[in-house]
Scaffold this active site. Structure first.
Site, short mmCIF file in Angstrom:
data_model
loop_
_atom_site.label_atom_id
_atom_site.label_comp_id
_atom_site.label_asym_id
_atom_site.label_seq_id
_atom_site.Cartn_x
_atom_site.Cartn_y
_atom_site.Cartn_z
N ASP A 54 0.83 -1.22 0.00
CA ASP A 54 0.00 0.00 0.00
C ASP A 54 0.86 1.26 0.00
O ASP A 54 2.01 1.25 0.44
CB ASP A 54 -0.90 0.01 1.24
N GLU A 55 0.25 2.32 -0.46
CA GLU A 55 0.79 3.68 -0.34
C GLU A 55 2.29 3.77 -0.67
O GLU A 55 3.03 4.45 0.03
CB GLU A 55 0.56 4.20 1.09
#
Ligand code: TNX
Length: 519
Positions: A331-332
């Protein structure tokens, strides 16, 4: 008129007293969470006495352990001294019987049938996991004070009838972020017990992030020696030795909970980058990080040493993880270009598979080529999750707006964040994973997971404020058919669990939407 109302009052009181003396007699009025699939009351009650014991059918260490789990839960409060015994003959009246049954396809891997007559309690299931879940139902059918660890008054009575029960989704999980703030082994175990009480069966541990590396990796010792030193806010961090992790795994197994370890990458890696300069693009280590920003760190995706590192980490972790999944985060990764991200995630999937495990990852991983059996955890972008479905992957439902336990209840909440939403208890309960995103259908979904990120909480008591009273609702979404779930009915059952939280010493947020019992 006056006389008539006196008679009514008298009758009402008599009914009340006989109810108190005889105990509960209407099984369908009980407040079980998650709500069972079917309940057939027979209008009487069964009483446990100091003659009551728990019988198991056949010499089986696993059934012995399940029986002992029930005895250990009931004995401190009831003082009845229940023993676990192997049954040799037909059981004498007054006892509890646990037995694996003939194959009952409807009950599946985790279902159970509970038959209570005024003579006995009989619990059957295809598999031990089903018996274990059925035991949680027995606990919830007894008065809340049964959960106390000190002696309480009886009587210990249960309404009679039959419950047949099995889950909608095979994966009913919670995630705990032990990276932003470290949680001790005993705190993790306490959470596992709470999950089991609501028939949840997965605990996902977020073991590494910018602020800390929390699992011993013998071939890269500085990850924990240095990278585990601190946490958000600059306090003392911590980590689990492999022996401690294995102890958590075993504790969870005995409660039919699977541990899924996560090593987040290529972003959320500052703790690793700070520990080993060679993992950085620049070849130089950054400082340890104790703030709560995201998206600033990345492993050097072009360096071979990065993949040697990941292979070592996953190998050591796979060797102590009996569960089928390793979570790779993903993620991210705002500091990794998409051109670097895609081949990186593809290669890491191969590494996980080479160590005999399946891949779980946050929804961004659906931007890559998913391997067979890789599961996409939907948290932020439906379009990502849909890309996963289009590739034939299953989806784990953790939409931040509905299922993030770190979201505040409202603007007055003591702990938590609110970047995704405020999530009151009704909002946490009132959604259906199978209809939330039209393109993600029930057959695409393996289950639900409620995630608790720990930027704002540093010990179990603070975590509990965010977990309760929302967790039982997530458990019900994962277990009970959507057609049986109604907020107005559920909130009445949830209210009765307030006394259970208190008996278990759980710190919960007393939402005004629920009429908690006053005491
Ligand atoms: C987003 S959820 C994150 C986490 C934060 C969380 C805070 C996800 C996959 N990434 O790094 O802790 O928001 O709510």
């Amino acid at each position: 008129m006056k006389n008539q109302s006196r008679i009514w009052a008298f009758l009402a009181l008599t009914a009340l007293f006989s109810q108190m003396a005889c105990g509960p007699t209407n099984l369908s009025k009980e407040n079980i969470i998650p709500k069972p699939v079917s309940t057939t009351p027979t209008g009487d009650s069964f009483g446990m006495t100091d003659q009551t014991n728990i019988y198991i059918q056949g010499e089986s260490a696993e059934l012995q352990q399940i029986g002992q789990f029930l005895a250990d839960k009931l004995n401190p409060s009831t003082g009845l001294g229940l023993d676990v015994k192997v049954i040799t003959d037909t059981p004498t009246p007054g006892n509890i019987l646990l037995a694996l049954s003939e194959n009952d396809p409807e009950l599946g891997e985790e279902g159970y049938e509970l038959t209570i007559t005024n003579e006995m309690i009989k619990l059957t299931a295809n598999k031990p996991a089903g018996l274990f879940h059925g035991i949680q139902t027995i606990r919830q059918l007894l008065p809340a004070r049964v959960e106390s660890t000190s002696a309480e008054r009886g009587p210990w009575k249960i309404a009679t009838g039959t419950i047949r029960d099995y889950p909608v989704y095979a994966y009913r999980g919670a995630m705990l972020d032990v990276a932003r703030h470290f949680f001790e082994v005993d705190e993790v175990k306490a959470y596992i017990d709470q999950l089991a009480y609501y028939k949840m069966n997965v605990l996902h541990l977020h073991l590494a992030d910018d602020q800390g590396w929390r699992i011993e990796i013998k071939s890269w010792p500085r990850l924990t020696e240095y990278g585990g030193k601190t946490e958000v806010g600059g306090g003392v961090g911590g980590f689990y030795t492999q022996a401690e992790y294995s102890d958590i795994v075993k504790y969870a197994q005995q409660r039919y909970v699977t541990i899924i370890p996560e090593i987040d990458m290529p972003g959320h890696t500052n703790a690793a980058l700070a520990s080993y300069p060679e993992l950085n693009i620049s070849g130089k280590s950054p400082e340890l990080y104790t703030g709560i920003e995201v998206g600033f760190s990345t492993l050097a995706t072009h360096k071979e040493v990065t993949y040697k590192f990941i292979d070592d980490v996953i190998r050591e972790l796979a060797a102590i993880t009996p569960g089928p999944y390793i979570h790779i985060g993903g993620d991210e990764s705002h500091s990794t270009s998409i051109e670097d991200y895609i081949p990186f995630v593809n290669r890491v999937q191969d590494i996980v598979i080479s160590h005999g495990k399946k891949v779980l990852g946050w929804d961004e991983i659906a931007l890559t080529t998913l391997k067979p059996n890789t599961v996409v955890q939907y948290w932020a972008k439906a379009e990502n999750a849909i890309k996963g479905v289009e590739q034939g992957a299953k989806v784990l439902m953790s939409p931040a707006k509905n299922a993030y336990l770190d979201m505040q209840y409202d603007s007055t909440s003591t702990y938590g964040l609110h970047w995704a939403a405020y999530i009151e208890v009704d909002k946490a309960y009132n959604w259906d994973p199978a209809t939330l995103v039209p393109e993600i259908k029930k057959e695409n979904i393996i289950g639900i997971e409620a995630a608790l990120w720990s930027e704002t909480i540093s010990k179990l008591e603070e975590a509990e404020y965010l977990i309760y009273p929302r967790l039982p609702g997530y458990a019900e979404i994962g277990w009970t058919p959507a057609s049986l779930r109604k907020w107005d009915e559920y909130k009445g059952r949830l209210a009765r669990h307030g006394e259970r939280f208190k008996a278990m010493n759980i710190n919960f947020y007393p939402s005004k939407l629920v009429k908690w019992d006053k005491k």
